[in-house]
Design an enzyme around this catalytic site. Structure first.
Site, PDB file in Angstrom:
ATOM      1  N   ASN A 159       0.644  -0.909   0.052  1.00 13.52           N
ATOM      2  CA  ASN A 159      -0.054   0.233   0.066  1.00 13.52           C
ATOM      3  C   ASN A 159       1.088   0.649  -0.263  1.00 13.52           C
ATOM      4  O   ASN A 159       1.582   1.848  -0.660  1.00 13.52           O
ATOM      5  CB  ASN A 159      -1.467  -0.061   0.834  1.00 13.52           C
ATOM      6  CG  ASN A 159      -1.247  -0.462   2.532  1.00 13.52           C
ATOM      7  OD1 ASN A 159      -0.327  -1.073   2.876  1.00 13.52           O
ATOM      8  ND2 ASN A 159      -0.681   0.833   3.612  1.00 13.52           N
ATOM      9  N   ASP A 160       0.585   1.788   1.235  1.00 11.27           N
ATOM     10  CA  ASP A 160       1.956   3.374   1.052  1.00 11.27           C
ATOM     11  C   ASP A 160       2.930   3.589   0.046  1.00 11.27           C
ATOM     12  O   ASP A 160       3.332   3.042   1.221  1.00 11.27           O
ATOM     13  CB  ASP A 160       0.825   4.123   1.948  1.00 11.27           C
ATOM     14  CG  ASP A 160      -0.702   4.289   2.874  1.00 11.27           C
ATOM     15  OD1 ASP A 160      -0.909   3.250   1.592  1.00 11.27           O
ATOM     16  OD2 ASP A 160      -0.532   5.135   3.639  1.00 11.27           O
ATOM     17  N   ARG A 208      -1.783  10.164  12.910  1.00 13.16           N
ATOM     18  CA  ARG A 208      -0.820   8.960  12.256  1.00 13.16           C
ATOM     19  C   ARG A 208       0.018   9.529  10.973  1.00 13.16           C
ATOM     20  O   ARG A 208      -0.383  11.229  10.865  1.00 13.16           O
ATOM     21  CB  ARG A 208      -1.715   7.544  11.881  1.00 13.16           C
ATOM     22  CG  ARG A 208      -2.802   7.646  10.718  1.00 13.16           C
ATOM     23  CD  ARG A 208      -2.874   6.359  10.177  1.00 13.16           C
ATOM     24  NE  ARG A 208      -4.672   6.287   9.839  1.00 13.16           N
ATOM     25  CZ  ARG A 208      -5.274   5.931   9.885  1.00 13.16           C
ATOM     26  NH1 ARG A 208      -5.724   5.985  11.558  1.00 13.16           N
ATOM     27  NH2 ARG A 208      -6.347   6.906   9.763  1.00 13.16           N
ATOM     28  N   GLU A 236      -5.621  11.640   6.634  1.00 13.15           N
ATOM     29  CA  GLU A 236      -4.030  11.122   6.912  1.00 13.15           C
ATOM     30  C   GLU A 236      -3.187  11.046   6.080  1.00 13.15           C
ATOM     31  O   GLU A 236      -3.438  11.697   4.732  1.00 13.15           O
ATOM     32  CB  GLU A 236      -4.300   9.530   6.922  1.00 13.15           C
ATOM     33  CG  GLU A 236      -5.218   8.490   5.845  1.00 13.15           C
ATOM     34  CD  GLU A 236      -5.303   7.282   5.951  1.00 13.15           C
ATOM     35  OE1 GLU A 236      -5.457   6.762   7.352  1.00 13.15           O
ATOM     36  OE2 GLU A 236      -6.169   6.689   4.871  1.00 13.15           O
ATOM     37  N   PHE A 287       3.338   1.697  10.592  1.00 13.29           N
ATOM     38  CA  PHE A 287       2.320   2.595   9.812  1.00 13.29           C
ATOM     39  C   PHE A 287       2.801   3.655   8.810  1.00 13.29           C
ATOM     40  O   PHE A 287       4.525   3.442   9.575  1.00 13.29           O
ATOM     41  CB  PHE A 287       1.088   2.860  11.171  1.00 13.29           C
ATOM     42  CG  PHE A 287       0.058   1.990  10.882  1.00 13.29           C
ATOM     43  CD1 PHE A 287       0.279   0.479  10.290  1.00 13.29           C
ATOM     44  CD2 PHE A 287      -1.822   2.654  10.940  1.00 13.29           C
ATOM     45  CE1 PHE A 287      -1.611  -0.389  10.659  1.00 13.29           C
ATOM     46  CE2 PHE A 287      -2.225   1.947  11.429  1.00 13.29           C
ATOM     47  CZ  PHE A 287      -1.792   0.378  10.627  1.00 13.29           C
ATOM     48  N   SER A 288       2.484   3.962   8.164  1.00 11.21           N
ATOM     49  CA  SER A 288       2.767   4.838   7.403  1.00 11.21           C
ATOM     50  C   SER A 288       3.969   6.610   7.675  1.00 11.21           C
ATOM     51  O   SER A 288       3.397   6.910   9.119  1.00 11.21           O
ATOM     52  CB  SER A 288       2.375   5.449   6.526  1.00 11.21           C
ATOM     53  OG  SER A 288       1.667   4.817   5.463  1.00 11.21           O
TER      54      SER A 288
END
EC number: 3.2.1.26
Length: 546
Positions: A107-108, A228, A283, A167-168
Protein backbone atom coordinates in the site's frame (compact mmCIF):
# COMPACT_ATOMS: atom_id res chain seq x y z
CA UNK A 1 9.02 -10.26 37.78
CA UNK A 2 12.22 -10.18 35.74
CA UNK A 3 11.80 -10.27 31.97
CA UNK A 4 14.06 -13.33 31.70
CA UNK A 5 11.73 -15.22 34.05
CA UNK A 6 8.69 -14.26 31.98
CA UNK A 7 10.47 -15.40 28.81
CA UNK A 8 11.28 -18.72 30.44
CA UNK A 9 7.63 -19.21 31.43
CA UNK A 10 6.64 -18.32 27.86
CA UNK A 11 8.71 -21.17 26.47
CA UNK A 12 11.61 -19.07 25.21
CA UNK A 13 12.00 -16.27 22.69
CA UNK A 14 11.22 -18.55 19.74
CA UNK A 15 7.70 -19.02 21.10
CA UNK A 16 7.08 -15.25 21.32
CA UNK A 17 5.33 -13.60 18.36
CA UNK A 18 4.67 -10.13 19.81
CA UNK A 19 5.52 -8.02 22.81
CA UNK A 20 3.04 -5.50 24.24
CA UNK A 21 3.34 -3.05 27.12
CA UNK A 22 -0.14 -1.77 28.02
CA UNK A 23 -0.76 0.21 31.23
CA UNK A 24 2.01 -1.09 33.45
CA UNK A 25 2.09 -4.61 32.07
CA UNK A 26 4.36 -6.70 29.89
CA UNK A 27 2.44 -9.03 27.58
CA UNK A 28 4.06 -11.73 25.48
CA UNK A 29 1.96 -13.16 22.65
CA UNK A 30 2.79 -16.81 22.03
CA UNK A 31 2.69 -19.28 19.15
CA UNK A 32 1.76 -22.09 21.54
CA UNK A 33 0.58 -22.13 25.16
CA UNK A 34 3.46 -22.57 27.62
CA UNK A 35 4.35 -26.03 28.92
CA UNK A 36 4.76 -24.90 32.53
CA UNK A 37 2.32 -26.99 34.63
CA UNK A 38 1.70 -24.19 37.12
CA UNK A 39 2.10 -20.47 36.62
CA UNK A 40 2.86 -18.08 39.50
CA UNK A 41 -0.10 -16.20 40.92
CA UNK A 42 1.13 -12.91 39.44
CA UNK A 43 1.16 -14.34 35.90
CA UNK A 44 -1.93 -14.32 33.69
CA UNK A 45 -2.42 -16.59 30.67
CA UNK A 46 -5.40 -16.08 28.40
CA UNK A 47 -6.45 -16.57 24.81
CA UNK A 48 -7.17 -13.21 23.17
CA UNK A 49 -8.89 -13.59 19.80
CA UNK A 50 -7.14 -16.92 19.30
CA UNK A 51 -3.71 -15.64 20.41
CA UNK A 52 -2.20 -16.88 23.68
CA UNK A 53 -0.98 -13.98 25.83
CA UNK A 54 1.18 -14.26 28.94
CA UNK A 55 0.90 -11.11 31.10
CA UNK A 56 2.72 -9.82 34.19
CA UNK A 57 2.90 -6.48 35.95
CA UNK A 58 5.82 -4.42 34.68
CA UNK A 59 8.33 -3.70 37.42
CA UNK A 60 10.96 -0.97 37.62
CA UNK A 61 13.61 -3.51 36.65
CA UNK A 62 12.10 -3.91 33.17
CA UNK A 63 13.50 -1.09 31.02
CA UNK A 64 12.59 -0.01 27.51
CA UNK A 65 16.03 -1.26 26.46
CA UNK A 66 15.20 -4.76 27.70
CA UNK A 67 11.94 -4.68 25.78
CA UNK A 68 13.89 -3.54 22.72
CA UNK A 69 16.15 -6.59 23.01
CA UNK A 70 13.11 -8.84 22.66
CA UNK A 71 11.87 -6.68 19.78
CA UNK A 72 15.17 -7.13 17.92
CA UNK A 73 14.98 -10.90 18.30
CA UNK A 74 11.41 -10.92 16.99
CA UNK A 75 12.43 -8.64 14.10
CA UNK A 76 15.25 -10.94 12.99
CA UNK A 77 12.87 -13.88 12.93
CA UNK A 78 10.22 -11.85 11.07
CA UNK A 79 12.73 -10.88 8.39
CA UNK A 80 13.67 -14.53 7.90
CA UNK A 81 9.99 -15.44 7.65
CA UNK A 82 9.56 -12.98 4.76
CA UNK A 83 12.32 -14.58 2.64
CA UNK A 84 10.03 -17.03 0.79
CA UNK A 85 7.75 -14.09 -0.01
CA UNK A 86 10.53 -12.00 -1.54
CA UNK A 87 10.45 -14.12 -4.70
CA UNK A 88 8.20 -12.35 -7.19
CA UNK A 89 5.49 -14.56 -8.63
CA UNK A 90 4.91 -14.41 -12.37
CA UNK A 91 1.55 -12.97 -13.34
CA UNK A 92 0.09 -11.49 -16.55
CA UNK A 93 -1.07 -8.45 -14.58
CA UNK A 94 2.36 -7.64 -13.13
CA UNK A 95 3.68 -4.25 -14.35
CA UNK A 96 6.89 -3.96 -16.35
CA UNK A 97 8.06 -0.60 -15.02
CA UNK A 98 5.90 0.28 -12.02
CA UNK A 99 6.83 -0.84 -8.51
CA UNK A 100 4.82 -3.84 -7.32
CA UNK A 101 5.30 -6.24 -4.39
CA UNK A 102 6.83 -9.67 -5.00
CA UNK A 103 3.96 -11.25 -3.07
CA UNK A 104 1.35 -10.09 -0.60
CA UNK A 105 -0.14 -6.61 -0.31
CA UNK A 106 1.53 -3.28 -1.08
CA UNK A 107 0.00 0.00 0.00
CA UNK A 108 1.32 3.50 0.84
CA UNK A 109 4.66 4.76 -0.45
CA UNK A 110 6.77 5.92 2.49
CA UNK A 111 10.02 7.78 3.13
CA UNK A 112 10.50 9.11 -0.42
CA UNK A 113 13.70 11.18 -0.28
CA UNK A 114 17.11 11.95 -1.79
CA UNK A 115 19.98 11.16 0.58
CA UNK A 116 23.73 11.14 -0.10
CA UNK A 117 23.63 10.55 -3.83
CA UNK A 118 20.69 8.13 -3.98
CA UNK A 119 16.91 8.21 -4.00
CA UNK A 120 15.23 6.16 -1.30
CA UNK A 121 11.66 4.91 -1.41
CA UNK A 122 9.86 2.63 1.01
CA UNK A 123 6.43 1.05 0.84
CA UNK A 124 3.97 -0.58 3.19
CA UNK A 125 3.94 -4.36 2.81
CA UNK A 126 2.11 -7.31 4.27
CA UNK A 127 4.08 -10.17 2.74
CA UNK A 128 2.03 -13.23 3.58
CA UNK A 129 -1.48 -12.67 2.17
CA UNK A 130 -3.40 -10.00 0.27
CA UNK A 131 -4.81 -8.44 3.43
CA UNK A 132 -4.31 -5.24 5.41
CA UNK A 133 -2.57 -6.38 8.60
CA UNK A 134 0.74 -6.12 10.49
CA UNK A 135 2.52 -3.81 8.04
CA UNK A 136 6.25 -3.96 7.23
CA UNK A 137 8.39 -1.42 5.33
CA UNK A 138 10.29 -2.45 2.18
CA UNK A 139 13.32 -0.31 1.26
CA UNK A 140 14.21 0.46 -2.38
CA UNK A 141 16.98 2.66 -3.82
CA UNK A 142 17.57 4.27 -7.21
CA UNK A 143 20.09 6.49 -8.94
CA UNK A 144 17.71 7.69 -11.67
CA UNK A 145 14.13 7.33 -10.30
CA UNK A 146 13.38 4.72 -12.99
CA UNK A 147 15.32 1.60 -12.03
CA UNK A 148 14.73 0.65 -8.39
CA UNK A 149 16.72 -1.94 -6.46
CA UNK A 150 15.42 -3.89 -3.49
CA UNK A 151 17.52 -3.21 -0.39
CA UNK A 152 15.86 -4.86 2.55
CA UNK A 153 12.83 -5.29 4.73
CA UNK A 154 13.69 -2.14 6.64
CA UNK A 155 11.15 -2.21 9.48
CA UNK A 156 9.02 -4.99 10.92
CA UNK A 157 6.14 -4.98 13.45
CA UNK A 158 8.35 -6.42 16.18
CA UNK A 159 8.27 -4.05 19.16
CA UNK A 160 5.86 -3.15 21.93
CA UNK A 161 5.13 0.20 20.24
CA UNK A 162 4.46 -1.16 16.71
CA UNK A 163 3.43 -4.79 17.27
CA UNK A 164 0.42 -4.60 14.96
CA UNK A 165 1.94 -2.56 12.18
CA UNK A 166 4.68 -0.15 11.19
CA UNK A 167 2.27 2.38 9.74
CA UNK A 168 3.09 5.10 7.24
CA UNK A 169 5.50 7.99 7.58
CA UNK A 170 8.28 9.94 5.93
CA UNK A 171 12.06 10.26 5.89
CA UNK A 172 14.45 13.06 6.84
CA UNK A 173 17.99 13.51 5.54
CA UNK A 174 19.81 15.37 8.31
CA UNK A 175 23.57 15.88 8.30
CA UNK A 176 24.92 12.39 7.55
CA UNK A 177 21.90 10.46 8.80
CA UNK A 178 18.76 9.11 7.19
CA UNK A 179 15.89 9.16 9.68
CA UNK A 180 12.53 7.45 9.36
CA UNK A 181 9.43 8.66 11.18
CA UNK A 182 6.39 6.42 11.31
CA UNK A 183 3.30 5.58 13.33
CA UNK A 184 3.51 2.54 15.56
CA UNK A 185 0.20 0.71 15.76
CA UNK A 186 -0.76 -1.72 18.52
CA UNK A 187 -4.04 -3.43 19.35
CA UNK A 188 -4.82 -4.39 22.93
CA UNK A 189 -7.28 -6.87 24.44
CA UNK A 190 -10.33 -8.64 23.10
CA UNK A 191 -11.83 -5.36 21.89
CA UNK A 192 -8.62 -4.60 19.93
CA UNK A 193 -8.22 -1.20 21.54
CA UNK A 194 -6.01 0.91 19.29
CA UNK A 195 -2.85 2.46 20.73
CA UNK A 196 -0.93 4.90 18.56
CA UNK A 197 2.58 6.32 18.98
CA UNK A 198 4.85 8.30 16.68
CA UNK A 199 8.20 6.57 16.33
CA UNK A 200 11.63 7.08 14.79
CA UNK A 201 14.38 4.93 13.30
CA UNK A 202 17.81 5.79 11.91
CA UNK A 203 20.00 4.09 9.31
CA UNK A 204 23.33 2.76 10.57
CA UNK A 205 26.63 2.34 8.71
CA UNK A 206 25.51 -1.07 7.41
CA UNK A 207 22.38 0.36 5.80
CA UNK A 208 20.15 -1.19 8.46
CA UNK A 209 17.54 0.78 10.36
CA UNK A 210 17.73 0.88 14.13
CA UNK A 211 14.53 1.78 15.91
CA UNK A 212 14.77 4.65 18.39
CA UNK A 213 11.33 3.95 19.82
CA UNK A 214 8.47 6.38 20.39
CA UNK A 215 9.21 10.09 20.15
CA UNK A 216 5.56 11.00 20.86
CA UNK A 217 3.83 8.62 23.27
CA UNK A 218 0.69 10.50 24.28
CA UNK A 219 -2.25 11.85 22.34
CA UNK A 220 -2.79 15.60 22.09
CA UNK A 221 -5.91 16.92 23.74
CA UNK A 222 -9.10 16.53 21.72
CA UNK A 223 -7.82 13.78 19.40
CA UNK A 224 -8.71 10.09 19.11
CA UNK A 225 -6.18 7.28 18.63
CA UNK A 226 -6.54 7.96 14.90
CA UNK A 227 -3.49 10.19 14.54
CA UNK A 228 -0.81 8.99 12.18
CA UNK A 229 1.55 9.24 9.21
CA UNK A 230 4.18 11.79 10.36
CA UNK A 231 5.65 14.19 7.81
CA UNK A 232 8.69 16.05 9.20
CA UNK A 233 9.86 19.32 7.64
CA UNK A 234 12.31 22.05 8.66
CA UNK A 235 10.91 25.58 8.53
CA UNK A 236 11.42 28.80 10.47
CA UNK A 237 14.45 27.44 12.32
CA UNK A 238 12.85 24.31 13.78
CA UNK A 239 11.52 20.90 12.89
CA UNK A 240 7.78 20.48 12.42
CA UNK A 241 5.88 17.19 12.40
CA UNK A 242 2.58 17.09 10.54
CA UNK A 243 0.12 14.33 11.39
CA UNK A 244 -3.26 13.38 10.01
CA UNK A 245 -5.74 13.32 12.88
CA UNK A 246 -9.32 12.78 13.95
CA UNK A 247 -10.91 14.95 16.63
CA UNK A 248 -13.20 13.65 19.37
CA UNK A 249 -16.03 15.12 17.28
CA UNK A 250 -14.93 12.82 14.43
CA UNK A 251 -13.65 15.55 12.15
CA UNK A 252 -10.43 15.34 10.21
CA UNK A 253 -7.69 17.81 11.12
CA UNK A 254 -3.95 18.45 10.79
CA UNK A 255 -1.98 18.07 14.04
CA UNK A 256 1.38 19.88 14.23
CA UNK A 257 4.30 19.41 16.63
CA UNK A 258 7.70 21.13 16.76
CA UNK A 259 11.18 20.04 17.86
CA UNK A 260 14.76 21.29 18.01
CA UNK A 261 16.46 17.89 17.81
CA UNK A 262 14.04 15.43 16.08
CA UNK A 263 13.69 13.48 19.34
CA UNK A 264 11.76 15.73 21.74
CA UNK A 265 8.48 17.02 20.35
CA UNK A 266 6.00 19.60 21.62
CA UNK A 267 2.40 19.90 20.46
CA UNK A 268 1.40 23.15 18.75
CA UNK A 269 -2.24 22.88 17.73
CA UNK A 270 -4.77 21.43 15.31
CA UNK A 271 -5.32 23.11 11.95
CA UNK A 272 -8.08 22.95 9.35
CA UNK A 273 -11.09 24.46 11.12
CA UNK A 274 -11.61 26.75 8.13
CA UNK A 275 -12.68 23.69 6.10
CA UNK A 276 -15.46 22.80 8.53
CA UNK A 277 -16.75 19.24 8.39
CA UNK A 278 -14.34 18.02 5.72
CA UNK A 279 -14.34 14.28 6.37
CA UNK A 280 -14.10 12.26 9.57
CA UNK A 281 -10.33 11.62 9.33
CA UNK A 282 -7.31 13.05 7.53
CA UNK A 283 -4.31 10.86 6.84
CA UNK A 284 -1.06 10.67 4.86
CA UNK A 285 -0.10 14.38 5.01
CA UNK A 286 2.63 15.89 2.84
CA UNK A 287 3.87 19.47 2.69
CA UNK A 288 6.13 21.16 0.15
CA UNK A 289 6.81 24.37 -1.72
CA UNK A 290 6.44 24.79 -5.46
CA UNK A 291 7.26 27.97 -7.38
CA UNK A 292 7.13 29.95 -4.13
CA UNK A 293 3.78 28.56 -2.97
CA UNK A 294 3.20 26.12 -0.10
CA UNK A 295 1.01 23.06 -0.61
CA UNK A 296 -0.60 20.57 1.76
CA UNK A 297 -1.50 17.10 0.46
CA UNK A 298 -3.64 14.67 2.44
CA UNK A 299 -6.24 11.92 2.28
CA UNK A 300 -9.60 13.05 3.70
CA UNK A 301 -11.91 10.16 4.53
CA UNK A 302 -15.68 10.47 4.50
CA UNK A 303 -16.26 13.17 1.88
CA UNK A 304 -19.35 12.42 -0.19
CA UNK A 305 -19.16 12.99 -3.94
CA UNK A 306 -21.89 14.77 -5.87
CA UNK A 307 -21.41 12.25 -8.69
CA UNK A 308 -23.54 9.10 -8.19
CA UNK A 309 -20.84 6.97 -9.83
CA UNK A 310 -18.31 7.92 -7.13
CA UNK A 311 -19.08 5.87 -4.02
CA UNK A 312 -15.61 5.60 -2.44
CA UNK A 313 -15.07 7.57 0.78
CA UNK A 314 -11.26 7.63 0.52
CA UNK A 315 -10.35 10.82 -1.32
CA UNK A 316 -7.17 12.68 -2.27
CA UNK A 317 -6.68 16.44 -2.02
CA UNK A 318 -4.05 19.12 -2.47
CA UNK A 319 -4.55 22.55 -0.87
CA UNK A 320 -2.63 25.73 -1.39
CA UNK A 321 -1.54 26.81 2.08
CA UNK A 322 0.31 29.52 3.98
CA UNK A 323 2.41 29.56 7.14
CA UNK A 324 2.87 32.88 8.93
CA UNK A 325 5.82 34.11 10.99
CA UNK A 326 4.39 32.43 14.10
CA UNK A 327 4.22 29.11 12.26
CA UNK A 328 0.43 29.07 12.02
CA UNK A 329 -1.01 27.32 8.99
CA UNK A 330 -3.97 28.37 6.86
CA UNK A 331 -5.51 26.18 4.16
CA UNK A 332 -6.77 28.05 1.11
CA UNK A 333 -8.30 26.52 -2.03
CA UNK A 334 -8.00 22.82 -2.81
CA UNK A 335 -8.46 20.30 -5.61
CA UNK A 336 -8.32 16.55 -6.19
CA UNK A 337 -4.86 15.45 -7.28
CA UNK A 338 -6.24 12.51 -9.23
CA UNK A 339 -9.75 11.79 -10.51
CA UNK A 340 -9.43 8.14 -11.46
CA UNK A 341 -10.34 5.00 -9.54
CA UNK A 342 -7.07 4.08 -7.82
CA UNK A 343 -4.94 6.80 -6.25
CA UNK A 344 -4.15 7.41 -2.59
CA UNK A 345 -1.49 8.37 -0.04
CA UNK A 346 0.93 10.25 -2.33
CA UNK A 347 4.35 11.43 -1.17
CA UNK A 348 6.73 13.85 -2.83
CA UNK A 349 10.48 14.34 -2.98
CA UNK A 350 12.73 17.00 -4.46
CA UNK A 351 15.21 15.97 -7.13
CA UNK A 352 18.78 17.20 -7.30
CA UNK A 353 17.79 19.70 -10.00
CA UNK A 354 14.90 21.09 -7.96
CA UNK A 355 11.89 19.29 -9.41
CA UNK A 356 9.07 18.18 -7.11
CA UNK A 357 8.26 14.53 -7.89
CA UNK A 358 5.22 12.64 -6.62
CA UNK A 359 4.62 8.93 -6.09
CA UNK A 360 1.28 7.51 -4.96
CA UNK A 361 -0.36 4.22 -4.13
CA UNK A 362 -2.33 2.87 -7.08
CA UNK A 363 -4.99 1.40 -4.84
CA UNK A 364 -7.47 2.18 -2.08
CA UNK A 365 -7.76 1.03 1.55
CA UNK A 366 -10.83 -1.17 1.06
CA UNK A 367 -9.75 -2.89 -2.16
CA UNK A 368 -8.36 -6.40 -1.60
CA UNK A 369 -10.10 -8.42 -4.33
CA UNK A 370 -8.19 -7.76 -7.56
CA UNK A 371 -7.58 -10.59 -10.06
CA UNK A 372 -3.85 -10.54 -9.21
CA UNK A 373 -4.77 -11.98 -5.79
CA UNK A 374 -5.14 -15.32 -7.58
CA UNK A 375 -1.37 -15.13 -8.12
CA UNK A 376 -0.69 -14.02 -4.55
CA UNK A 377 -0.12 -10.25 -4.79
CA UNK A 378 -2.07 -7.00 -4.99
CA UNK A 379 -1.51 -3.29 -5.75
CA UNK A 380 1.35 -1.21 -7.14
CA UNK A 381 2.70 2.31 -6.96
CA UNK A 382 1.95 4.99 -9.54
CA UNK A 383 4.34 6.29 -12.13
CA UNK A 384 6.46 9.09 -10.73
CA UNK A 385 5.12 12.52 -11.71
CA UNK A 386 6.60 15.99 -11.85
CA UNK A 387 4.46 18.71 -10.29
CA UNK A 388 4.17 22.22 -11.71
CA UNK A 389 2.32 25.28 -10.37
CA UNK A 390 1.26 27.44 -13.29
CA UNK A 391 -1.43 30.10 -13.69
CA UNK A 392 -3.17 29.12 -10.47
CA UNK A 393 -3.30 25.40 -11.22
CA UNK A 394 -1.34 22.26 -10.36
CA UNK A 395 -0.14 20.36 -13.42
CA UNK A 396 1.25 16.82 -13.34
CA UNK A 397 3.57 15.33 -15.94
CA UNK A 398 5.11 11.87 -16.20
CA UNK A 399 8.67 11.88 -14.88
CA UNK A 400 10.87 12.87 -17.82
CA UNK A 401 13.36 10.08 -17.03
CA UNK A 402 10.66 7.56 -17.97
CA UNK A 403 11.27 8.56 -21.58
CA UNK A 404 14.42 6.40 -21.44
CA UNK A 405 12.15 3.35 -21.44
CA UNK A 406 10.31 4.40 -24.59
CA UNK A 407 10.78 2.92 -28.05
CA UNK A 408 11.06 4.97 -31.20
CA UNK A 409 7.73 6.70 -31.94
CA UNK A 410 5.14 5.08 -34.18
CA UNK A 411 2.32 6.92 -35.94
CA UNK A 412 -0.97 5.20 -35.27
CA UNK A 413 -4.23 5.88 -37.11
CA UNK A 414 -7.05 5.54 -34.61
CA UNK A 415 -10.38 4.56 -36.17
CA UNK A 416 -13.19 2.08 -35.61
CA UNK A 417 -10.91 -0.62 -36.99
CA UNK A 418 -9.23 -2.36 -34.05
CA UNK A 419 -5.45 -2.09 -34.16
CA UNK A 420 -3.57 -4.82 -32.31
CA UNK A 421 -0.70 -3.29 -30.36
CA UNK A 422 0.40 -6.78 -29.22
CA UNK A 423 1.55 -5.19 -25.96
CA UNK A 424 -0.04 -3.71 -22.85
CA UNK A 425 2.80 -1.42 -21.78
CA UNK A 426 2.85 1.74 -23.87
CA UNK A 427 2.65 5.53 -24.03
CA UNK A 428 -0.02 6.95 -26.37
CA UNK A 429 -0.35 10.67 -27.11
CA UNK A 430 -3.39 11.96 -28.96
CA UNK A 431 -5.77 14.93 -29.21
CA UNK A 432 -9.41 13.91 -29.56
CA UNK A 433 -12.53 15.82 -30.63
CA UNK A 434 -15.69 15.76 -28.57
CA UNK A 435 -18.22 13.11 -29.52
CA UNK A 436 -15.93 10.10 -29.87
CA UNK A 437 -15.05 7.03 -27.80
CA UNK A 438 -11.58 5.53 -27.33
CA UNK A 439 -11.32 1.83 -26.47
CA UNK A 440 -8.17 0.39 -24.94
CA UNK A 441 -6.89 -3.00 -23.73
CA UNK A 442 -9.50 -4.48 -26.02
CA UNK A 443 -10.43 -7.94 -27.27
CA UNK A 444 -13.77 -9.38 -28.38
CA UNK A 445 -15.12 -9.43 -24.81
CA UNK A 446 -13.21 -6.90 -22.70
CA UNK A 447 -12.10 -3.28 -22.94
CA UNK A 448 -11.92 0.00 -21.07
CA UNK A 449 -13.54 3.04 -22.69
CA UNK A 450 -12.93 6.78 -22.65
CA UNK A 451 -16.02 8.60 -23.90
CA UNK A 452 -15.95 12.30 -24.79
CA UNK A 453 -19.57 13.27 -24.12
CA UNK A 454 -20.06 16.33 -26.34
CA UNK A 455 -23.48 17.27 -24.98
CA UNK A 456 -22.41 17.39 -21.33
CA UNK A 457 -18.71 18.13 -21.91
CA UNK A 458 -17.81 15.12 -19.75
CA UNK A 459 -14.84 12.80 -20.10
CA UNK A 460 -16.17 9.42 -18.94
CA UNK A 461 -13.83 6.57 -17.98
CA UNK A 462 -15.67 3.23 -17.88
CA UNK A 463 -14.08 -0.04 -16.75
CA UNK A 464 -17.30 -2.04 -16.35
CA UNK A 465 -16.32 -4.29 -19.29
CA UNK A 466 -13.09 -5.43 -17.59
CA UNK A 467 -12.23 -8.13 -15.06
CA UNK A 468 -12.45 -5.74 -12.10
CA UNK A 469 -13.91 -7.44 -9.00
CA UNK A 470 -14.26 -4.57 -6.56
CA UNK A 471 -14.69 -0.81 -6.67
CA UNK A 472 -16.47 1.75 -8.82
CA UNK A 473 -16.60 1.33 -12.58
CA UNK A 474 -17.30 4.86 -13.88
CA UNK A 475 -15.51 8.16 -13.35
CA UNK A 476 -16.58 11.43 -14.95
CA UNK A 477 -14.61 14.64 -15.37
CA UNK A 478 -16.08 17.98 -16.46
CA UNK A 479 -13.94 19.79 -19.04
CA UNK A 480 -14.36 23.04 -20.96
CA UNK A 481 -11.57 22.67 -23.52
CA UNK A 482 -12.43 22.69 -27.28
CA UNK A 483 -10.62 19.36 -27.71
CA UNK A 484 -9.13 16.89 -25.23
CA UNK A 485 -5.39 16.28 -25.24
CA UNK A 486 -4.42 12.92 -23.75
CA UNK A 487 -1.21 11.20 -22.77
CA UNK A 488 -1.96 7.65 -21.66
CA UNK A 489 0.60 5.51 -19.86
CA UNK A 490 -0.33 1.82 -19.77
CA UNK A 491 1.48 -0.95 -17.94
CA UNK A 492 -0.11 -4.39 -18.16
CA UNK A 493 -2.98 -3.73 -15.72
CA UNK A 494 -2.99 0.02 -15.21
CA UNK A 495 -3.75 3.26 -17.03
CA UNK A 496 -2.60 6.74 -16.05
CA UNK A 497 -4.35 9.31 -18.20
CA UNK A 498 -2.85 12.81 -18.25
CA UNK A 499 -5.45 15.22 -19.59
CA UNK A 500 -4.85 18.60 -21.26
CA UNK A 501 -1.12 18.70 -20.53
CA UNK A 502 -1.55 17.32 -17.02
CA UNK A 503 -4.22 19.70 -15.75
CA UNK A 504 -6.11 16.56 -14.70
CA UNK A 505 -5.05 12.94 -14.16
CA UNK A 506 -7.09 9.75 -13.95
CA UNK A 507 -5.24 6.74 -12.49
CA UNK A 508 -6.83 3.30 -12.60
CA UNK A 509 -6.17 -0.42 -12.40
CA UNK A 510 -7.54 -2.04 -15.55
CA UNK A 511 -7.65 -5.83 -15.65
CA UNK A 512 -8.20 -7.47 -19.03
CA UNK A 513 -6.82 -10.75 -20.44
CA UNK A 514 -3.29 -10.98 -21.77
CA UNK A 515 -4.56 -11.01 -25.37
CA UNK A 516 -6.62 -7.82 -24.90
CA UNK A 517 -4.16 -5.52 -26.67
CA UNK A 518 -6.46 -3.81 -29.16
CA UNK A 519 -7.12 -0.07 -29.51
CA UNK A 520 -9.85 1.65 -31.52
CA UNK A 521 -11.63 4.99 -31.84
CA UNK A 522 -15.33 5.31 -32.62
CA UNK A 523 -16.88 8.52 -33.93
CA UNK A 524 -13.68 10.01 -35.38
CA UNK A 525 -10.45 9.16 -37.16
CA UNK A 526 -7.30 10.65 -35.63
CA UNK A 527 -3.53 10.15 -35.80
CA UNK A 528 -1.83 9.28 -32.52
CA UNK A 529 1.77 8.87 -31.45
CA UNK A 530 2.64 5.51 -29.89
CA UNK A 531 5.70 4.45 -27.88
CA UNK A 532 6.21 0.98 -26.50
CA UNK A 533 7.61 0.88 -22.97
CA UNK A 534 10.53 -1.38 -22.08
CA UNK A 535 10.81 -3.00 -18.63
CA UNK A 536 12.64 -1.23 -15.82
CA UNK A 537 14.84 -3.12 -13.39
CA UNK A 538 12.69 -5.46 -11.33
CA UNK A 539 12.33 -4.02 -7.79
CA UNK A 540 12.56 -7.42 -6.11
CA UNK A 541 15.10 -9.21 -3.97
CA UNK A 542 14.83 -12.46 -5.94
CA UNK A 543 14.09 -13.25 -9.57
CA UNK A 544 10.54 -13.75 -10.79
CA UNK A 545 9.43 -17.33 -10.20
CA UNK A 546 7.59 -18.45 -13.34
Amino acid sequence: MLLDTQLELAGGINNVTRILAPQGQVVLALKHPPHAPHLPDDVSLQSVLGEWQLSVQRTAEVSDQQLATIGKAISERQKLETLPYQTALDCPYRPLWHISPPQGLLNDPNGFIYHQGEYHLFYQWHPFVCEHKDKYWVHLKSLDLVHWQWQSVALTPSDWFDSHGVFSGHAVSHQQDLWLFYTGNTRLGVDRQRQTMQCAARMNANGEFEKLGPVIRCLPEGVTEHIRDPKVIYTQGKWHMLLGAQTLAHQGRLAVYHSDDLLHWHFDKLYGDELGNYGYMWECPDWFELQGEAFFVFGPQGIASANPHHTIEHQNRIFRATQNAQGEIALLQGWPLDEGFDFYAPQTAQTTDGRRVLCGWMGLPDETQHPSCDQGWIHQLTALRELEWREGKIYQHPLRELDTLRSEPHTLLLSDTVTELKAKSFDVQVTLPWGCQLRLMQNAQYCVTLTLDAENRLLRLDRSATQIRQGDTIRELKLDSPTVELRILADQSSLEIFINQGEHVMTSRIFTPLDATGISLHGASVDAKLYYMAPASAPFNLEVNV
